[in-house]
Design a protein around this motif. Structure first.
Motif, PDB file in Angstrom:
ATOM      1  N   ASP A 106      -0.176  -4.804  -6.382  1.00 19.80           N
ATOM      2  CA  ASP A 106      -1.415  -3.460  -6.491  1.00 19.80           C
ATOM      3  C   ASP A 106      -2.048  -3.842  -5.460  1.00 19.80           C
ATOM      4  OD1 ASP A 106      -2.867  -2.103  -7.508  1.00 19.80           O
ATOM      5  OD2 ASP A 106      -3.420  -3.388  -9.854  1.00 19.80           O
ATOM      6  N   ALA A 107      -2.701  -2.746  -4.912  1.00 20.38           N
ATOM      7  CA  ALA A 107      -3.087  -2.035  -4.008  1.00 20.38           C
ATOM      8  C   ALA A 107      -4.680  -3.116  -3.514  1.00 20.38           C
ATOM      9  CB  ALA A 107      -4.195  -0.985  -4.172  1.00 20.38           C
ATOM     10  N   GLU A 108      -5.040  -4.361  -3.998  1.00 20.58           N
ATOM     11  CA  GLU A 108      -5.973  -4.914  -3.843  1.00 20.58           C
ATOM     12  C   GLU A 108      -6.000  -6.342  -3.442  1.00 20.58           C
ATOM     13  OE1 GLU A 108      -7.460  -7.504  -7.596  1.00 20.58           O
ATOM     14  OE2 GLU A 108      -6.626  -6.907  -8.871  1.00 20.58           O
ATOM     15  N   PHE A 109      -3.950  -6.281  -3.290  1.00 15.46           N
ATOM     16  CA  PHE A 109      -3.492  -7.526  -2.268  1.00 15.46           C
ATOM     17  C   PHE A 109      -3.375  -6.824  -0.947  1.00 15.46           C
ATOM     18  CE2 PHE A 109      -2.943  -8.271  -6.683  1.00 15.46           C
ATOM     19  CZ  PHE A 109      -4.055  -9.634  -7.147  1.00 15.46           C
ATOM     20  N   LEU A 110      -3.188  -5.676  -0.612  1.00 16.43           N
ATOM     21  CA  LEU A 110      -2.560  -4.897   0.819  1.00 16.43           C
ATOM     22  C   LEU A 110      -3.032  -6.067   2.401  1.00 16.43           C
ATOM     23  CD1 LEU A 110      -2.631  -1.122   0.190  1.00 16.43           C
ATOM     24  CD2 LEU A 110      -1.010  -2.529   0.270  1.00 16.43           C
ATOM     25  N   ASP A 111      -4.623  -6.244   1.864  1.00 13.35           N
ATOM     26  CA  ASP A 111      -5.280  -6.805   2.792  1.00 13.35           C
ATOM     27  C   ASP A 111      -4.652  -8.286   3.070  1.00 13.35           C
ATOM     28  OD1 ASP A 111      -6.157  -8.089   1.066  1.00 13.35           O
ATOM     29  OD2 ASP A 111      -8.379  -8.238   1.863  1.00 13.35           O
ATOM     30  N   THR A 112      -3.575  -9.030   1.838  1.00 15.24           N
ATOM     31  CA  THR A 112      -3.304 -10.779   2.423  1.00 15.24           C
ATOM     32  C   THR A 112      -0.744 -10.545   2.941  1.00 15.24           C
ATOM     33  OG1 THR A 112      -2.335 -10.695   0.044  1.00 15.24           O
ATOM     34  CG2 THR A 112      -3.920 -10.970   0.198  1.00 15.24           C
TER      35      THR A 112
END
Length: 288
Positions: free
Chosen positions: A105-111
């Motif tokens: 999901d987009a919320e995990f892009l920074d990981t």
């Protein structure tokens, strides 16, 4: 609707009407086994595929393939990553291929950068394509994923090819992309293995016209998650494919061509759903 989108729909929907006839050209390959070699860890399994080398100089070359990680930075994700790192270090692949849908999901892009850095360290060459998840994120810059992969030491191919020590990897855009099917047909060059890397087996079938697949030796796909939920003696209950569960996982072949298609059950699952009798897997291919 843009002209590019109109052109895509004009090409894509007629293909869709003929999908079932196209799929009849494909069958499960019984002549070459693709067994699980047992659990490589508590969570991850390893499937092995030994393929005749197109040329003597390619014997012993190893390709490791993963797809559909759906990374959401969970404890389970991190445990599978640790097991995969151990497998890759023991195998020492010449190339690591990534078949798309890397994130959940987009919320995990920074990981993703720490994950990509670890993956880039596992083989001399790491090559990826987009899945339907990445393709669908049209609110991101068009080159977002290409830059993300490049900054972390990985090549992202979209209708391009890259040759590494006699192995030519042709990366095809996902079937859901307006850029699908613009890759040039590879040459039938002696001493070179032509590998098609694409997210979904449906895309392989859709690309099968005007002799496009004739020079490919092997295709790597994911997307179907092996059904993700499987029952003993029954198999997959559902796959997100135009062909239902035909291409759930395993090795397939195109009648009349030398092409073999390795479909992986993938590494992960959506963080809101689980696997049943369908363990995460990575596929090791070695030219013999």
């Amino acid at each position: 609707m843009s002209n590019l989108q109109k052109a895509f729909e004009a090409r894509y929907f007629p293909l869709k009407r003929g999908f079932r006839l196209r799929a009849a050209k494909y069958r499960r390959c019984r002549s070459i086994p693709m067994p699980r070699t047992g659990f490589s860890g508590k969570l991850l399994t390893l499937r092995r595929l030994d393929i005749p080398a197109p040329a003597a100089e390619l014997k012993g070359r190893r390709i490791l393939f993963i797809s559909d990680w759906h990374w959401h930075n969970s404890e389970r994700n991190r445990r599978i990553l640790a097991e995969f790192e151990e497998v890759a270090k023991n195998i020492s692949p010449d190339i690591l291929l990534i078949g798309g849908d890397l994130c959940d999901d987009a919320e995990f892009l920074d990981t993703l950068p720490p994950l990509l850095k670890k993956l880039a360290a596992l083989a001399p060459e790491v090559i990826a394509v987009k899945g339907n998840w990445e393709t669908g994120k049209r609110w991101l810059a068009e080159d977002f994923f290409a830059k993300l992969y490049a900054e972390n030491g990985i090549t992202l191919l979209e209708n391009e090819s890259k040759t590494v020590n006699g192995i030519r990897v042709c990366g095809l855009a996902d079937l859901s992309s307006v850029n699908f099917h613009t890759i040039p047909e590879p040459e039938n060059t002696a001493g070179v293995a032509n590998i098609l890397l694409v997210h979904s087996p449906d895309a392989v079938v859709s690309a099968d016209y005007k002799g496009f697949l004739r020079h490919f030796h092997l295709a790597f796909c994911g997307h179907n998650h092996g059904g993700q939920i499987r029952l003993p003696l029954i198999g997959a209950l559902y796959c997100p494919s135009f062909y239902c569960t035909k291409f759930d996982s395993g090795l397939f072949e195109r009648r009349g061509l030398r092409l073999k298609i390795a479909v992986s059950s993938g590494i992960g699952e959506h963080h809101r759903s689980k696997r049943l009798f369908c363990p995460p897997e990575t596929v090791l291919t070695e030219f013999r």
